[in-house]
Write an enzyme that holds these catalytic residues in place. Sequence first.
Site, PDB file in Angstrom:
ATOM      1  N   SER A 190       0.815  -1.217   0.000  1.00 23.98           N
ATOM      2  CA  SER A 190       0.000   0.000   0.000  1.00 23.98           C
ATOM      3  C   SER A 190       0.846   1.262   0.000  1.00 23.98           C
ATOM      4  O   SER A 190       2.002   1.275   0.452  1.00 23.98           O
ATOM      5  CB  SER A 190      -0.924   0.021   1.221  1.00 23.98           C
ATOM      6  OG  SER A 190      -1.924  -0.957   1.122  1.00 23.98           O
ATOM      7  N   GLN A 191       0.247   2.328  -0.482  1.00 27.05           N
ATOM      8  CA  GLN A 191       0.838   3.657  -0.417  1.00 27.05           C
ATOM      9  C   GLN A 191       1.133   3.993   1.047  1.00 27.05           C
ATOM     10  O   GLN A 191       0.299   3.759   1.918  1.00 27.05           O
ATOM     11  CB  GLN A 191      -0.164   4.647  -1.004  1.00 27.05           C
ATOM     12  CG  GLN A 191       0.265   6.092  -0.977  1.00 27.05           C
ATOM     13  CD  GLN A 191      -0.849   7.015  -1.477  1.00 27.05           C
ATOM     14  OE1 GLN A 191      -1.907   6.559  -1.896  1.00 27.05           O
ATOM     15  NE2 GLN A 191      -0.608   8.305  -1.429  1.00 27.05           N
TER      16      GLN A 191
END
Length: 221
Positions: free
Chosen positions: A69-70
């Site tokens: 994920s970011q």
Amino acid sequence: MPLLKLEDTYLHKGKRKALVREIKQKGISDERVLEAINTLPRHFFFDSALVSHAYEDKAFPIGEGQTISQPYTVAFQTQLLDVKPGQKILEIGTGSGYQASILHLMGAEVYTIEYQKKLFEGTKKFLNRLGITDMKLFYGDGSQGLASHAPFDRILVTAGAPVVPDALIDQLVPGGILVIPVGDRSRQKMLKITKQKGGKYTSEEYDYFAFVPLLGKDGWR
């Protein structure tokens, strides 16, 4: 999973500090979350072909149709969880192990479950290589939670769900928090659900995000 030399240089540390400044400017204020992101080498969790991008505030593929994920998303979800040391936390969607390792660094007792067997096996070996041996990793349908080890103080879902699975709310302690993105396959609204006594719960809505789909009985099939 990555086959890198696990080296954390001054350059890597400098890039992490810059990343922390960036996500702080985007609204992350929990100092314990920021410190965990500043401490954990994100580049360890990358394939060698993508390692130069490790400190960009973006999601990247990790195989099996999944992503790491970011960093802002990791920080946002973790901040909503309101993690306290010693809490028992279930993560749905182990992926690379990065989010679980952030929770571990914050002093949580982490249980994490992964739907993709190949990813589960690779991440388990990798976390052992990092020396994280006290995290509990499971292979299975995370949309059903982990009833054999419930209840949990916190549950974090790191994949987009079509609905809020009842099993996850059932497996929270009274006062426990579930953070879950819910919507369609293209985007989901982040929800923070707090369980009350008697099984009732309150729900707060936040921004839209884009996650890979939650797979399983109460996810996308």
